[in-house]
Design an enzyme around this catalytic site. Structure first.
Site, PDB file in Angstrom:
ATOM      1  CG  ASP A  45      -2.076  -9.279   1.648  1.00  0.00           C
ATOM      2  OD1 ASP A  45      -1.887  -9.337   0.422  1.00  0.00           O
ATOM      3  OD2 ASP A  45      -1.530  -8.443   2.384  1.00  0.00           O
ATOM      4  CG  HIS A  86       4.461  -5.866   3.700  1.00  0.00           C
ATOM      5  ND1 HIS A  86       4.509  -7.177   4.111  1.00  0.00           N
ATOM      6  CD2 HIS A  86       3.236  -5.698   3.141  1.00  0.00           C
ATOM      7  CE1 HIS A  86       3.367  -7.780   3.823  1.00  0.00           C
ATOM      8  NE2 HIS A  86       2.581  -6.908   3.233  1.00  0.00           N
ATOM      9  CD  GLU A  98       2.127  -6.157  -4.337  1.00  0.00           C
ATOM     10  OE1 GLU A  98       2.371  -7.334  -4.034  1.00  0.00           O
ATOM     11  OE2 GLU A  98       2.606  -5.182  -3.710  1.00  0.00           O
ATOM     12  CG  HIS A  99      -2.022  -5.002  -2.969  1.00  0.00           C
ATOM     13  ND1 HIS A  99      -0.691  -4.899  -2.604  1.00  0.00           N
ATOM     14  CD2 HIS A  99      -2.353  -6.302  -2.810  1.00  0.00           C
ATOM     15  CE1 HIS A  99      -0.243  -6.091  -2.235  1.00  0.00           C
ATOM     16  NE2 HIS A  99      -1.229  -6.961  -2.361  1.00  0.00           N
ATOM     17  CD  GLN A 138      22.017 -20.988   1.317  1.00  0.00           C
ATOM     18  OE1 GLN A 138      22.390 -20.030   0.648  1.00  0.00           O
ATOM     19  NE2 GLN A 138      21.774 -20.903   2.613  1.00  0.00           N
TER      20      GLN A 138
END
EC number: 1.1.1.23
Length: 429
Positions: A361, A262, A327-328, A191
């Site tokens: 990060d 994570h 990604e890393h 939303q």
């Protein structure tokens, strides 16, 4: 963790299986998101309030209950401890400094017939950043998404952040204050994405939406792309460490944990040139896991998608890394800058044993919004350039109109576009 060896005949099959990840869209999620987006587009604030009360268990009576002012953000900043204030300001300052260097500038030149050609750079007018709320709150995401927009010159930065059961995270709001966020609405989910994309009576339509979220947020971002721009639809977090054995095993173990914690589908991979060193890191992981509050998540992540890969040398390690396109990427090796030259595909490259991924990060400076799921092969980290646009500049001189007109006329006739040809010919003497 899976164990792979490049000398094994089934290595390639094992590597492909390791990287395989089911990204198919859930039809039920897509249906729910489609209904929510259509409803918010139709009913605006009223729908937004209803969904917020339903999903976040809040009791908003009007849209005013979902708005935070600059005074609210300032108050949140004042409430947090001094060391957290300093950390946010330090991180924001470093991120700003790095992203200033990414800023694209306008340019132009005049060719031999007097025609001016160039490129004009302008910022987006208004952007929306989505920030997860509740217990899974990430103030670093606020800084990483808002600061590049601020540096680019975006005049209005609107942040949406859910507050489950009315729970506000002062550090997240303080980060918004430090990063120059203009407005904050305490809404989340599909939303919130719909409200930013289509606009409501209160929330203005934005030009681009950035920021991470759950499966419903990701589905909503996919749905509204085209109406607005988006940064990316990110997959699970990833880290790949290439180690030559000179970095303490405990350091590497904790770097692998830093991504595995994570979620259960995050991916942590270690590539090493020595089986003895891989065994040493594994022993360190077995010892250190006892100290991890998120042990269950780490163990699930490493069990599901983690791996150790034994290679013959660092050249082979770099080849495999380029295929994985992580990604890393940590180059925990001697002479890391030289080895970095062999890396073609990675979201961010962390060079040397002291460059832990977690520093990037939070506060090193480069953005932590990075391409995942092998998309680093063709995409880049979020940056200042994502909040800028390029417009081509053309000003044809009278002399230039003669030469260009002749060329354009021939090509237009070749495409049977007579009006195109005539428009060029009318300007010729």
């Amino acid at each position: 963790m899976k164990k792979l060896n490049t000398q094994s005949p089934d290595f390639q099959a094992g590597l492909k299986a390791l990287l395989a990840f089911e990204t198919a869209q859930n039809p039920e999620t897509e249906r729910i998101v489609a209904d929510i987006c259509a409803d918010v587009q139709k009913r605006g604030d009223a729908a937004l309030i209803e969904y917020t009360n339903k999903f976040d268990q809040t009791n908003a009576k009007s849209i005013d209950d979902l708005i935070l002012t600059q005074a609210d953000l300032n108050a949140a900043f004042e409430r947090i401890p001094n060391d957290v204030q300093t950390a946010l300001q330090t991180a924001a300052r470093r991120v700003e400094s790095y992203h200033q260097r990414q800023k694209m500038e306008s340019w132009s030149y005049t060719d031999e017939d007097g025609t001016l050609l160039g490129q004009q750079i302008t910022p987006l007018d208004r952007v929306g950043i989505y920030v997860p709320g509740g217990k899974a709150a990430y103030p670093s995401s606020v800084i990483m998404n808002a600061m590049p927009a601020h540096v680019a010159g975006v005049k209005e930065i609107i942040m949406v952040v859910p507050t489950p059961k009315g729970e506000r995270n002062d550090i997240v709001l303080a980060a918004a204050y430090v990063a120059g966020v203009t407005k904050v609405f305490t809404v989340g989910g599909a939303q919130a994405i719909a409200a930013l994309a289509y606009g409501t009576e209160t929330i203005p339509q934005v030009d681009k939406i950035t920021g991470p979220g759950n499966a419903f947020v990701a589905a909503a971002k996919r749905r509204v792309f085209g109406v607005v721009g988006i940064d990316m639809v990110a997959g699970p977090s990833e880290i790949l460490v290439i180690a030559d054995g000179t970095t303490p095993a405990d350091w590497v173990a904790m770097d692998l944990f830093s991504q595995a914690e994570h979620d259960e589908i995050a991916q942590a991979i270690l590539i090493g040139t020595s089986q003895a060193y891989l065994d040493e890191v594994e022993a360190a992981m077995d010892r250190l896991i006892e100290t991890m509050p998120r042990r269950d998540i780490i163990e699930a992540s490493l069990g599901n998608r983690g791996a150790m890969i034994l290679v013959k040398d660092l050249n082979e390690a770099c080849e495999i890394s380029n295929y994985i396109s992580p990604e890393h990427l940590e180059l925990s090796v001697e002479n890391p800058q030289e080895w970095a030259k062999k890396i073609r595909h990675a979201g961010a490259i962390f060079m040397g044993r002291y460059t832990g991924e977690s520093l990037g990060d939070y506060c090193a400076g480069p953005n932590h919004v990075l391409p995942t799921s092998r998309t680093a092969r063709f995409s880049s980290p979020l940056g200042t350039y994502d909040f800028q646009k390029r417009s081509s500049l053309i000003q044809v001189s009278e002399q230039g109109a003669q030469k260009l007109g002749e060329t354009a006329s021939v090509l237009a006739h070749g495409e049977s576009l007579t009006a195109h040809a005539r428009a060029a010919e009318f300007r010729m003497k």
